[in-house]
Design a protein around this motif. Sequence first.
Motif, PDB file in Angstrom:
ATOM      1  N   ALA A 219      27.448  55.788  50.355  1.00 37.45           N
ATOM      2  CA  ALA A 219      26.812  55.894  49.024  1.00 37.45           C
ATOM      3  C   ALA A 219      27.763  55.371  47.950  1.00 37.45           C
ATOM      4  O   ALA A 219      27.346  54.656  47.033  1.00 37.45           O
ATOM      5  CB  ALA A 219      26.440  57.347  48.743  1.00 37.45           C
ATOM      6  N   LEU A 220      29.047  55.710  48.081  1.00 38.66           N
ATOM      7  CA  LEU A 220      30.049  55.237  47.120  1.00 38.66           C
ATOM      8  C   LEU A 220      30.161  53.710  47.173  1.00 38.66           C
ATOM      9  O   LEU A 220      30.176  53.040  46.131  1.00 38.66           O
ATOM     10  CB  LEU A 220      31.417  55.863  47.411  1.00 38.66           C
ATOM     11  N   ALA A 221      30.235  53.158  48.396  1.00 39.91           N
ATOM     12  CA  ALA A 221      30.358  51.700  48.548  1.00 39.91           C
ATOM     13  C   ALA A 221      29.139  50.994  47.958  1.00 39.91           C
ATOM     14  O   ALA A 221      29.263  49.959  47.297  1.00 39.91           O
ATOM     15  CB  ALA A 221      30.530  51.347  50.022  1.00 39.91           C
ATOM     16  N   LEU A 222      27.973  51.596  48.175  1.00 41.90           N
ATOM     17  CA  LEU A 222      26.724  51.038  47.638  1.00 41.90           C
ATOM     18  C   LEU A 222      26.752  51.052  46.101  1.00 41.90           C
ATOM     19  O   LEU A 222      26.471  50.044  45.450  1.00 41.90           O
ATOM     20  CB  LEU A 222      25.555  51.887  48.149  1.00 41.90           C
ATOM     21  N   GLY A 223      27.117  52.202  45.558  1.00 43.91           N
ATOM     22  CA  GLY A 223      27.193  52.354  44.095  1.00 43.91           C
ATOM     23  C   GLY A 223      28.217  51.423  43.491  1.00 43.91           C
ATOM     24  O   GLY A 223      27.974  50.781  42.463  1.00 43.91           O
ATOM     25  N   CYS A 224      29.373  51.327  44.152  1.00 40.25           N
ATOM     26  CA  CYS A 224      30.454  50.471  43.675  1.00 40.25           C
ATOM     27  C   CYS A 224      30.012  49.005  43.695  1.00 40.25           C
ATOM     28  O   CYS A 224      30.295  48.248  42.763  1.00 40.25           O
ATOM     29  CB  CYS A 224      31.661  50.693  44.587  1.00 40.25           C
ATOM     30  N   GLY A 225      29.309  48.624  44.766  1.00 37.44           N
ATOM     31  CA  GLY A 225      28.812  47.247  44.895  1.00 37.44           C
ATOM     32  C   GLY A 225      27.862  46.907  43.767  1.00 37.44           C
ATOM     33  O   GLY A 225      27.988  45.856  43.122  1.00 37.44           O
ATOM     34  N   VAL A 226      26.906  47.802  43.502  1.00 41.31           N
ATOM     35  CA  VAL A 226      25.926  47.572  42.430  1.00 41.31           C
ATOM     36  C   VAL A 226      26.653  47.497  41.082  1.00 41.31           C
ATOM     37  O   VAL A 226      26.393  46.606  40.270  1.00 41.31           O
ATOM     38  CB  VAL A 226      24.857  48.701  42.427  1.00 41.31           C
ATOM     39  N   TRP A 227      27.596  48.429  40.871  1.00 41.04           N
ATOM     40  CA  TRP A 227      28.359  48.480  39.599  1.00 41.04           C
ATOM     41  C   TRP A 227      29.105  47.169  39.366  1.00 41.04           C
ATOM     42  O   TRP A 227      29.087  46.607  38.276  1.00 41.04           O
ATOM     43  CB  TRP A 227      29.332  49.666  39.672  1.00 41.04           C
ATOM     44  N   LEU A 228      29.737  46.649  40.434  1.00 43.13           N
ATOM     45  CA  LEU A 228      30.508  45.403  40.301  1.00 43.13           C
ATOM     46  C   LEU A 228      29.589  44.203  40.084  1.00 43.13           C
ATOM     47  O   LEU A 228      29.911  43.302  39.306  1.00 43.13           O
ATOM     48  CB  LEU A 228      31.372  45.195  41.544  1.00 43.13           C
ATOM     49  N   LEU A 229      28.431  44.195  40.773  1.00 43.47           N
ATOM     50  CA  LEU A 229      27.503  43.073  40.601  1.00 43.47           C
ATOM     51  C   LEU A 229      26.933  43.062  39.181  1.00 43.47           C
ATOM     52  O   LEU A 229      26.824  42.002  38.562  1.00 43.47           O
ATOM     53  CB  LEU A 229      26.378  43.150  41.635  1.00 43.47           C
ATOM     54  N   VAL A 230      26.561  44.241  38.678  1.00 40.67           N
ATOM     55  CA  VAL A 230      26.040  44.331  37.306  1.00 40.67           C
ATOM     56  C   VAL A 230      27.112  43.839  36.325  1.00 40.67           C
ATOM     57  O   VAL A 230      26.840  43.039  35.425  1.00 40.67           O
ATOM     58  CB  VAL A 230      25.614  45.790  36.977  1.00 40.67           C
TER      59      VAL A 230
ATOM     60  N   GLY B 110      29.615  41.843  37.036  1.00 42.36           N
ATOM     61  CA  GLY B 110      29.873  40.412  37.266  1.00 42.36           C
ATOM     62  C   GLY B 110      28.849  39.503  36.618  1.00 42.36           C
ATOM     63  O   GLY B 110      29.173  38.410  36.161  1.00 42.36           O
ATOM     64  N   PHE B 111      27.572  39.946  36.590  1.00 38.55           N
ATOM     65  CA  PHE B 111      26.509  39.097  36.048  1.00 38.55           C
ATOM     66  C   PHE B 111      26.224  39.356  34.564  1.00 38.55           C
ATOM     67  O   PHE B 111      25.410  38.669  33.966  1.00 38.55           O
ATOM     68  CB  PHE B 111      25.217  39.263  36.863  1.00 38.55           C
ATOM     69  N   SER B 112      26.894  40.378  33.990  1.00 36.74           N
ATOM     70  CA  SER B 112      26.666  40.623  32.553  1.00 36.74           C
ATOM     71  C   SER B 112      27.621  39.752  31.729  1.00 36.74           C
ATOM     72  O   SER B 112      28.501  39.085  32.284  1.00 36.74           O
ATOM     73  CB  SER B 112      26.860  42.111  32.241  1.00 36.74           C
ATOM     74  N   ALA B 113      27.466  39.793  30.399  1.00 35.43           N
ATOM     75  CA  ALA B 113      28.299  38.961  29.515  1.00 35.43           C
ATOM     76  C   ALA B 113      29.777  39.265  29.725  1.00 35.43           C
ATOM     77  O   ALA B 113      30.169  40.436  29.763  1.00 35.43           O
ATOM     78  CB  ALA B 113      27.918  39.244  28.064  1.00 35.43           C
ATOM     79  N   GLY B 114      30.562  38.219  29.894  1.00 28.00           N
ATOM     80  CA  GLY B 114      32.002  38.404  30.084  1.00 28.00           C
ATOM     81  C   GLY B 114      32.383  38.779  31.508  1.00 28.00           C
ATOM     82  O   GLY B 114      33.533  39.123  31.779  1.00 28.00           O
ATOM     83  N   GLY B 115      31.399  38.729  32.416  1.00 26.55           N
ATOM     84  CA  GLY B 115      31.664  39.083  33.816  1.00 26.55           C
ATOM     85  C   GLY B 115      32.558  38.063  34.501  1.00 26.55           C
ATOM     86  O   GLY B 115      32.674  36.923  34.036  1.00 26.55           O
ATOM     87  N   MET B 116      33.208  38.489  35.582  1.00 28.00           N
ATOM     88  CA  MET B 116      34.129  37.586  36.283  1.00 28.00           C
ATOM     89  C   MET B 116      33.604  37.307  37.692  1.00 28.00           C
ATOM     90  O   MET B 116      32.894  38.134  38.277  1.00 28.00           O
ATOM     91  CB  MET B 116      35.509  38.230  36.363  1.00 28.00           C
ATOM     92  N   LYS B 117      34.038  36.150  38.229  1.00 25.75           N
ATOM     93  CA  LYS B 117      33.601  35.767  39.573  1.00 25.75           C
ATOM     94  C   LYS B 117      34.084  36.775  40.607  1.00 25.75           C
ATOM     95  O   LYS B 117      33.400  37.064  41.582  1.00 25.75           O
ATOM     96  CB  LYS B 117      34.138  34.374  39.914  1.00 25.75           C
ATOM     97  N   LYS B 118      35.297  37.305  40.382  1.00 25.14           N
ATOM     98  CA  LYS B 118      35.852  38.227  41.376  1.00 25.14           C
ATOM     99  C   LYS B 118      35.045  39.533  41.444  1.00 25.14           C
ATOM    100  O   LYS B 118      34.989  40.170  42.482  1.00 25.14           O
ATOM    101  CB  LYS B 118      37.339  38.508  41.128  1.00 25.14           C
TER     102      LYS B 118
ATOM    103  N   GLN C 284      37.533  47.818  29.424  1.00 25.63           N
ATOM    104  CA  GLN C 284      36.496  47.343  30.345  1.00 25.63           C
ATOM    105  C   GLN C 284      35.502  46.438  29.607  1.00 25.63           C
ATOM    106  O   GLN C 284      34.715  45.731  30.234  1.00 25.63           O
ATOM    107  CB  GLN C 284      35.784  48.575  30.924  1.00 25.63           C
ATOM    108  N   ARG C 285      35.547  46.467  28.261  1.00 25.55           N
ATOM    109  CA  ARG C 285      34.593  45.652  27.499  1.00 25.55           C
ATOM    110  C   ARG C 285      34.924  44.167  27.703  1.00 25.55           C
ATOM    111  O   ARG C 285      36.092  43.811  27.944  1.00 25.55           O
ATOM    112  CB  ARG C 285      34.591  46.049  26.020  1.00 25.55           C
ATOM    113  N   PRO C 286      33.890  43.280  27.607  1.00 29.30           N
ATOM    114  CA  PRO C 286      34.087  41.865  27.948  1.00 29.30           C
ATOM    115  C   PRO C 286      35.275  41.205  27.245  1.00 29.30           C
ATOM    116  O   PRO C 286      36.068  40.518  27.875  1.00 29.30           O
ATOM    117  CB  PRO C 286      32.772  41.223  27.539  1.00 29.30           C
ATOM    118  N   GLU C 287      35.434  41.436  25.925  1.00 26.89           N
ATOM    119  CA  GLU C 287      36.532  40.766  25.197  1.00 26.89           C
ATOM    120  C   GLU C 287      37.892  41.224  25.726  1.00 26.89           C
ATOM    121  O   GLU C 287      38.815  40.423  25.876  1.00 26.89           O
ATOM    122  CB  GLU C 287      36.489  41.066  23.685  1.00 26.89           C
ATOM    123  N   ALA C 288      37.982  42.519  26.015  1.00 32.22           N
ATOM    124  CA  ALA C 288      39.265  43.074  26.466  1.00 32.22           C
ATOM    125  C   ALA C 288      39.665  42.518  27.832  1.00 32.22           C
ATOM    126  O   ALA C 288      40.849  42.341  28.126  1.00 32.22           O
ATOM    127  CB  ALA C 288      39.176  44.591  26.525  1.00 32.22           C
TER     128      ALA C 288
END
Lengths: 69, 267
Positions: free
Chosen positions: A16-27, A29-37, B167-171
């Motif tokens: 459940a943690l891995a699932l939640g963590c995966g979703v959290w990282l994908l959200v 990553g795809f939001s403004a300022g997200g990173m490829k990693k 954690q905010r995008p700019e930071a």
Amino acid sequence: MSLKAFHIVFITLSSALALGCGVWLLVSGFSAGGMKKDVFFGISSLVGAVALIFYGRYFLKKLKNVSYL
Amino acid sequence: MDFPYIVEPRRDTGLYNAKLGIWLFLASEVMLFGALFSAYVLLRVGAEPGMWPHGWLNVYIGTANTIVLITSSITTVMAWVSCKLRQYRRFKFFHALTIVLAMTFVCIKSYEYHDKFTHYEITLANGKFADGHLVERSKDFDLAKKTGRVTIHGHEVDHEVELMDMQRPEARHIQREELTIPATDIKKMERYGPWHHTYLAIYFTLTALHAFHVICGALVIGFLWGPGSRMWHTDPERFTNRIEVSGLFWHFVDLIWIFLFPVLYLL
């Protein structure tokens, strides 16, 4: 509760943690300022969650004769 | 005199003595960690808006530690299963792996602590804030006497609140560089220790207590792997029960981390 039962509880919560963590990282990553990693680690986390679920099934099969108490 | 229910379970409880004992102990541990988790919630809810830190910890390092502990719980169970199947060499192998993983966890945690203790927030005389990891201090650096200078690898902000949400995008895209600051420009200089912020106080309390449990668990597992394993040759059934009991404690320690990780690193 035996170690078998506790291990199943633990693996369920870990997946459940891995699932939640995966979703959290994908959200993230795809939001403004997200990173490829974030996307990479998000997908890895989801793969980890699936691997844990399969391991849990394997473990249950292997120890079907051991009591839950 | 023989003690009853050391190996075989008691009929009414279905448990042998050691298993009943460890569950009573774990119940007291739940109260201990439960109280600290409650303290965390109250501190967080009571913090001024925007003043609770986000992104102060490295999620990737935390994830690595989570993977290490999950793997160690699997190796502990495999050691117990090996005992049940009367495979002594396999038991030795899996238990040794658990000890190595426990030590890996402690090493990674120590690195994280070191990272925090070399991280400084500097209040500048002009009202701005510099934040970053210490690179070097000049030999004559003395904040009280206002002599010398300090070099950090970090960045400068206008308001302290900007340091709260990393954690905010700019930071996340801030370019860090080496900043050399003379002591005359420094009003206050504080490292990211438990005294710096209530978040760090509860972070260090929870994680240090958890790391202490990891070390104690590794010592018990180490004993059962080494001198304690002699019992295998005289009473394998009882020895297998001991491995189960140590495994229950280890799983509890791992479970605490499964709650600590999202609470401290992600949320």
